[in-house]
Design a protein around this motif. Structure first.
Motif, PDB file in Angstrom:
ATOM      1  N   GLN A 136       3.764 -10.790   8.611  1.00 59.58           N
ATOM      2  CA  GLN A 136       3.659  -9.468   7.974  1.00 59.58           C
ATOM      3  C   GLN A 136       3.567  -8.356   9.021  1.00 59.58           C
ATOM      4  O   GLN A 136       4.050  -7.242   8.797  1.00 59.58           O
ATOM      5  CB  GLN A 136       2.445  -9.427   7.043  1.00 59.58           C
ATOM      6  CG  GLN A 136       2.550 -10.438   5.915  1.00 59.58           C
ATOM      7  CD  GLN A 136       1.728 -10.057   4.706  1.00 59.58           C
ATOM      8  OE1 GLN A 136       1.122  -8.995   4.630  1.00 59.58           O
ATOM      9  NE2 GLN A 136       1.710 -10.926   3.727  1.00 59.58           N
ATOM     10  N   TYR A 137       2.941  -8.649  10.142  1.00 53.61           N
ATOM     11  CA  TYR A 137       2.902  -7.658  11.228  1.00 53.61           C
ATOM     12  C   TYR A 137       4.301  -7.482  11.805  1.00 53.61           C
ATOM     13  O   TYR A 137       4.737  -6.366  12.100  1.00 53.61           O
ATOM     14  CB  TYR A 137       1.945  -8.087  12.346  1.00 53.61           C
ATOM     15  CG  TYR A 137       0.499  -8.300  11.937  1.00 53.61           C
ATOM     16  CD1 TYR A 137       0.012  -7.863  10.695  1.00 53.61           C
ATOM     17  CD2 TYR A 137      -0.401  -8.924  12.783  1.00 53.61           C
ATOM     18  CE1 TYR A 137      -1.308  -8.067  10.333  1.00 53.61           C
ATOM     19  CE2 TYR A 137      -1.738  -9.120  12.435  1.00 53.61           C
ATOM     20  CZ  TYR A 137      -2.182  -8.694  11.199  1.00 53.61           C
ATOM     21  OH  TYR A 137      -3.493  -8.898  10.848  1.00 53.61           O
ATOM     22  N   THR A 189      10.178  -2.723  10.255  1.00 52.31           N
ATOM     23  CA  THR A 189      10.424  -1.565   9.394  1.00 52.31           C
ATOM     24  C   THR A 189      10.346  -0.275  10.203  1.00 52.31           C
ATOM     25  O   THR A 189      11.248   0.567  10.148  1.00 52.31           O
ATOM     26  CB  THR A 189       9.365  -1.508   8.272  1.00 52.31           C
ATOM     27  OG1 THR A 189       9.419  -2.715   7.527  1.00 52.31           O
ATOM     28  CG2 THR A 189       9.610  -0.324   7.345  1.00 52.31           C
ATOM     29  N   ALA A 202      -1.377  -4.055  10.683  1.00 54.39           N
ATOM     30  CA  ALA A 202       0.084  -4.022  10.757  1.00 54.39           C
ATOM     31  C   ALA A 202       0.591  -2.624  11.118  1.00 54.39           C
ATOM     32  O   ALA A 202       1.402  -2.458  12.033  1.00 54.39           O
ATOM     33  CB  ALA A 202       0.684  -4.475   9.424  1.00 54.39           C
ATOM     34  N   GLU A 246       7.134  -8.014  10.270  1.00 50.63           N
ATOM     35  CA  GLU A 246       7.974  -7.278   9.310  1.00 50.63           C
ATOM     36  C   GLU A 246       7.675  -5.784   9.364  1.00 50.63           C
ATOM     37  O   GLU A 246       8.581  -4.946   9.298  1.00 50.63           O
ATOM     38  CB  GLU A 246       7.700  -7.792   7.886  1.00 50.63           C
ATOM     39  CG  GLU A 246       8.313  -9.154   7.599  1.00 50.63           C
ATOM     40  CD  GLU A 246       7.713  -9.793   6.340  1.00 50.63           C
ATOM     41  OE1 GLU A 246       7.271  -9.051   5.437  1.00 50.63           O
ATOM     42  OE2 GLU A 246       7.675 -11.034   6.276  1.00 50.63           O
ATOM     43  N   THR A 247       6.397  -5.449   9.482  1.00 55.30           N
ATOM     44  CA  THR A 247       6.028  -4.031   9.539  1.00 55.30           C
ATOM     45  C   THR A 247       6.573  -3.391  10.815  1.00 55.30           C
ATOM     46  O   THR A 247       7.119  -2.280  10.787  1.00 55.30           O
ATOM     47  CB  THR A 247       4.494  -3.877   9.469  1.00 55.30           C
ATOM     48  OG1 THR A 247       4.024  -4.546   8.302  1.00 55.30           O
ATOM     49  CG2 THR A 247       4.082  -2.408   9.408  1.00 55.30           C
TER      50      THR A 247
END
Ligand SMILES: Cc1ncc(COP(=O)(O)O)c(C=O)c1O
Lengths: 420, 475
Positions: free
Chosen positions: A160-161, A167, A132, A163-164
């Motif tokens: 999750q990748y 961010t 990620a 979302e990262t």
């Protein structure tokens, strides 16, 4: 328990050399002193602490996993652990003194070579934190190369990748866009994708390159690289992925480690450590960290990344794992994953589940379930099996690795049938 | 000329670690891999290969490793065993909450203990290393101020990751100078803080190995200007049970579990860089957060103002297990760790002050910084001293950092070295100082006892050879 060899006598002698009466005098000028004891428990002996940790460990429930979604249950040969527990490896620091770090350095060089071989890319670094954050670093790399800041993220990338990436995008000034255009800096695609499907990279890469964008492939399940065409054969610019599958176990998600590999023209922009082969003063060959002018300890705010400590031991684990399996073993693992997943899929289709993947898949696939997933998973859990991940109503993301055998798969299907 | 034998140069029979499988799969031909250039090597050869490599390495288990700023303390073996317990090692991170209560409890309790140790209100264990923690804090700062404030103040003695982390979030870096007694120059700090200042990133004790004596005042100056403050906690090994960044006035900090809390460095990771913040910044911490409800633990994903995830899953969980074990082992005796770490550093400093130039002559924290500059007259540099130490069986200290000390030699003994080892090191350093004067070639030619001599870094960079070529020509 304590690991402090200094005796009271030593302490006295040392204080006397310093001209001090008590150890507290070393701290007289320290501001904001804590005038109380730390509110922690009394010290524990090794036996007590072992028991305590056993209690916690026993509260967890490992299962037979029919679930992947970013973390995959693979066999780790015993030899891996024996090698990495050698203190010469695991108690060393980053190899800043190459003369006494040839072991770590050569292992990094071999790691870089293995990652290049697997991905089909030119240059790999010594490791990243995980897939990620490696993807996020790829976004930064692309911007430094083409000075554009729009990013396009394909569908069906591990959430999750995504979302990262979001961010980092929010904090580092990127715009995430749905549309490929001349403004696009970098496009991301996952292979195999989050639903296990093997993407057609040809068209994707051609479209992106036509707009002048950099293509980053996130390898979804790296053992797949043993049997599917590597991203490097599709002219992609950056490949990232996770080392979890290569010998790093589950460990509740970490430590795993990430990798990044690039085309040669991006070498000077790659983040993190790179190890190179050179010669020494005695005319012998040896290894050293190199191209460090990219890194934070030399370039500070102008560095390609802030990464310092990476995941060296996990990269070593992967190097040992890949060496132990070799080409034959790795192909065996991949073939077994492929076949197990397809066998499971067929059996489920026979009892009324519908495969949602339209493209060929590797060891993971998405099923439409005729009954609520909650019911299925509860029944499986009662039997020590962890069912697939519910990613939407009645959409079940299942995975089958080489750890499962025919009996496990049969048991799984029987339980599912009983719910039906 | 000797050339190292690479794993690619064996070609022996594969060991059957997984069942032999007909590797033919019914993938369409255009998706199927045609070529895989990885050798088959038998387990015996693999073990011997990597054992041979390990012999060319030096770790804390081999001997003294006084690498300043890195806290190379002994890594207890029990920590390795417990991290491999079945319930931890074989736990899938996508398991339902019911199956992971032990892990969540461990992480929750670790967060609580780190709060008590540092005086912060809440912790997130997600960041993977110190630099990742710094980045997380810079992201929090961005979120807190938006585009309103754009400057980050960083002392000139700071580690390179500090400015690099801030720059990743688009901040402009403003440097403040260190004064003659090794602290932040307060007048300069005041002159550089303004309404555009978002954050101060400060290492305490500083990278000079000195407690920042004006730390309370420094935090006040920043807060009066409406800015946030961040403690780079890489040097926490000097402060356990003695002083807490939270009480010193910092709003945020990171810890390096792989330094202070004894998780192994592994040749460059894995690390773990938990970030602690004061209550008012809690809402920004990465998700998921671990929450306790009655007697069970859960994960909270939906926090409106969170910066989001900074990586997959929950951080380097295996490192959390090791750090938890370490803290439980010492309990309230943790203070002794810092006391002895500081005692050991001062003992070395005072034992060597007549032999090596000491730029800041005052009580140090857990490490001391000398300058090798006084040996220039013999044509000797700090690099030569470091390499000579290797010949005597020690690892070298950190050298040429911090950048503000000419020819810096930064020594951090940690608390896990006994007096006999310190004395042996001190005597060797004295001997090297003498050699520098009387027989400088011994230093210029060092090291001579290591598997390789000094490496040609210029060649490595000019003609990069970053992988074994025959492998990639095939694929
Ligand atoms: C003072 C200081 N800050 C930050 C870091 C970065 O920590 P990490 O290597 O864990 O990313 C280090 C470690 O090298 C350090 O010494």
């Amino acid at each position: 328990m304590n690991y402090i060899p200094i005796t009271e006598q030593d302490e006295k002698e040392m204080l006397s050399l310093l001209g001090l009466k008590s150890i507290d005098e070393l701290f007289v000028n320290v501001p904001a002193k804590l005038e109380r004891e730390l509110a922690l428990d009394a010290p524990l002996s090794e036996l007590e602490v072992r028991k305590k940790l056993h209690e916690l460990s026993d509260k967890n429930k490992p299962m037979k996993y029919f679930r992947g979604a970013g973390s995959y249950w693979h066999y780790v040969p015993s030899a891996v652990n024996h090698i990495i527990l050698r203190g010469e490896f695991f108690t060393a620091y980053t190899p800043y003194q190459p003369e006494v770090s040839q072991g770590t350095l050569q292992a990094i060089y071999e790691f870089q070579t293995l990652i290049c071989a697997l991905t089909g890319m030119d240059v790999a670094n010594a490791s990243m934190y995980d897939a990620a954050s490696a993807a996020a670093e790829a976004m930064l790399l692309a911007r430094s190369e083409n000075e554009k800041n729009e990013v396009v993220i394909a569908n069906e990338i591990n959430p999750q990748y995504v979302e990262t990436l979001k961010t980092y995008a929010n904090a580092c000034g990127f715009v995430i866009s749905n549309e490929l255009s001349e403004r696009t800096s970098c496009v991301f695609i996952q292979q195999p994708n989050y639903h296990g499907s093997i993407e057609n990279l040809h068209k994707f890469v051609a479209d992106a390159h036509e707009k002048g964008a950099i293509v980053c492939v996130i390898v979804g399940e790296p053992t797949s690289l043993a049997i599917i065409e590597p991203p490097g054969n599709f002219d992609v610019d950056i490949v990232v992925g996770d080392l979890q599958c290569f010998g790093n176990g589950l460990n509740f998600g970490g430590p795993t480690g990430g990798f990044m590999a690039v085309k040669k023209n991006l070498t000077k922009r790659i983040p993190g450590r790179l190890c190179g082969l050179t010669t020494d003063t005695r005319g012998n060959q040896g290894f050293t960290l190199t191209l460090q002018a990219r890194e934070q300890h030399i370039r500070r705010e102008k560095a390609t990344s802030n990464i310092c400590t990476n995941q060296a031991l996990n990269a070593l684990i992967s190097t040992v794992y890949l060496s132990l399996l070799g080409k034959t073993g790795l192909q065996n693992v991949a073939a077994r994953n492929y076949k197990n997943a397809h066998a499971l899929c067929k059996k489920l289709e026979a009892v009324g589940f519908r495969l949602l993947n339209t493209a060929p898949f590797y060891n993971e696939f998405l099923m439409q379930t005729p009954v609520p997933i909650e019911t299925l998973n509860a029944k499986l859990q009662d039997n020590g099996l962890l069912g697939g991940l519910e990613i939407d109503k009645n959409k079940w993301l299942l995975c089958a690795t080489e750890m499962l055998d025919e009996k496990d798969i049969e048991k799984f299907v029987d339980i599912v049938k009983s719910v039906r | 000329m000797t050339t190292p034998k690479l794993i690619f140069e064996y070609n022996t029979k594969n060991t059957e670690h997984v069942p032999n499988e007909n590797a033919e799969v019914d993938l369409p031909n255009d998706l199927k891999r045609k070529e895989l250039s990885i050798p088959d090597v038998n387990e015996v050869d693999v073990i011997r290969h990597f054992t041979e490599l390990s012999k060319k390495n030096y770790g804390v288990d081999n001997g003294f490793y006084p690498l300043g700023s890195c806290t190379m303390k002994y890594n207890p073996k029990i920590n390795e065993d417990v991290a491999r317990f079945h319930g931890f090692a074989n736990l899938h991170p996508q398991s339902p909450l019911l199956n992971v209560q032990g892990s969540l409890q461990l992480m929750y309790e670790l967060e609580q203990m780190l709060c008590e140790i540092t005086g912060m209100d809440v912790f997130s264990l997600q960041p993977s290393a110190g630099a990742h923690g710094e980045l997380t804090a810079c992201m929090i700062t961005r979120k807190h101020f938006g585009a309103k404030r754009n400057k980050v103040i960083i002392p000139d003695s700071a580690h390179g990751t500090n400015p690099a982390s801030a720059a990743m979030c688009g901040f402009e870096i403003v440097e403040v100078k260190t004064n003659s007694s090794g602290g932040v120059d307060l007048d300069e700090l005041r002159s550089k803080v303004d309404s555009n200042t978002a954050l101060l990133m400060l290492t305490n004790p500083s990278t000079l190995g000195l407690f920042e004596e004006n730390i309370v005042e420094i935090n006040k100056i920043m807060h009066d200007a409406g800015a946030l403050t961040y403690c780079d906690g890489a040097n926490m090994n000097a402060m356990l049970g003695i002083t807490r960044p939270g009480d010193q006035g910092f709003d945020m900090m990171h810890l390096n579990l792989h330094k202070t809390f004894s998780t192994p460095h592994g040749g460059g990771g894995p690390g773990s860089g938990p970030v602690g913040v004061k209550k008012f910044l809690e809402k920004y911490l990465p998700v998921p957060r671990i929450v306790k409800k009655d007697d069970s633990y859960a994960l909270e994903f939906n926090i409106q103002e969170s910066i989001g995830r900074v990586r997959s899953f929950f951080g380097n969980f295996g490192m959390h297990v090791r750090a938890y074990t370490y803290i439980k082992s010492y309990g309230k005796m943790l203070k002794r760790v810092s006391q002895i770490a500081v005692l050991n550093a001062n003992y070395i400093m005072r034992s060597l002050e007549n032999h090596y130039q000491l730029p800041y002559n005052k009580t140090c924290a857990h490490e001391c910084v000398f300058s090798g500059g006084s040996f220039a007259k013999y044509g000797i540099h700090t690099m030569d001293i470091a390499k000579r130490l290797l010949d005597y069986g020690f690892h070298a200290p950190t050298i040429y950092f911090p950048l503000i000390v000419k020819e810096a030699i930064m020594i951090e003994p940690t608390e896990t070295e006994g007096k006999a080892m310190l004395d042996a090191f001190i005597n060797t350093m004295k001997k090297i100082a003498e050699e520098a004067e009387k027989n400088p070639d011994l230093l210029h030619n060092a090291p001579v006892s290591t598997p390789v001599g000094r490496l040609d870094g210029v060649r490595a960079a000019r003609q990069p050879n970053l992988r074994y070529e025959p492998v990639c020509r095939i694929c």
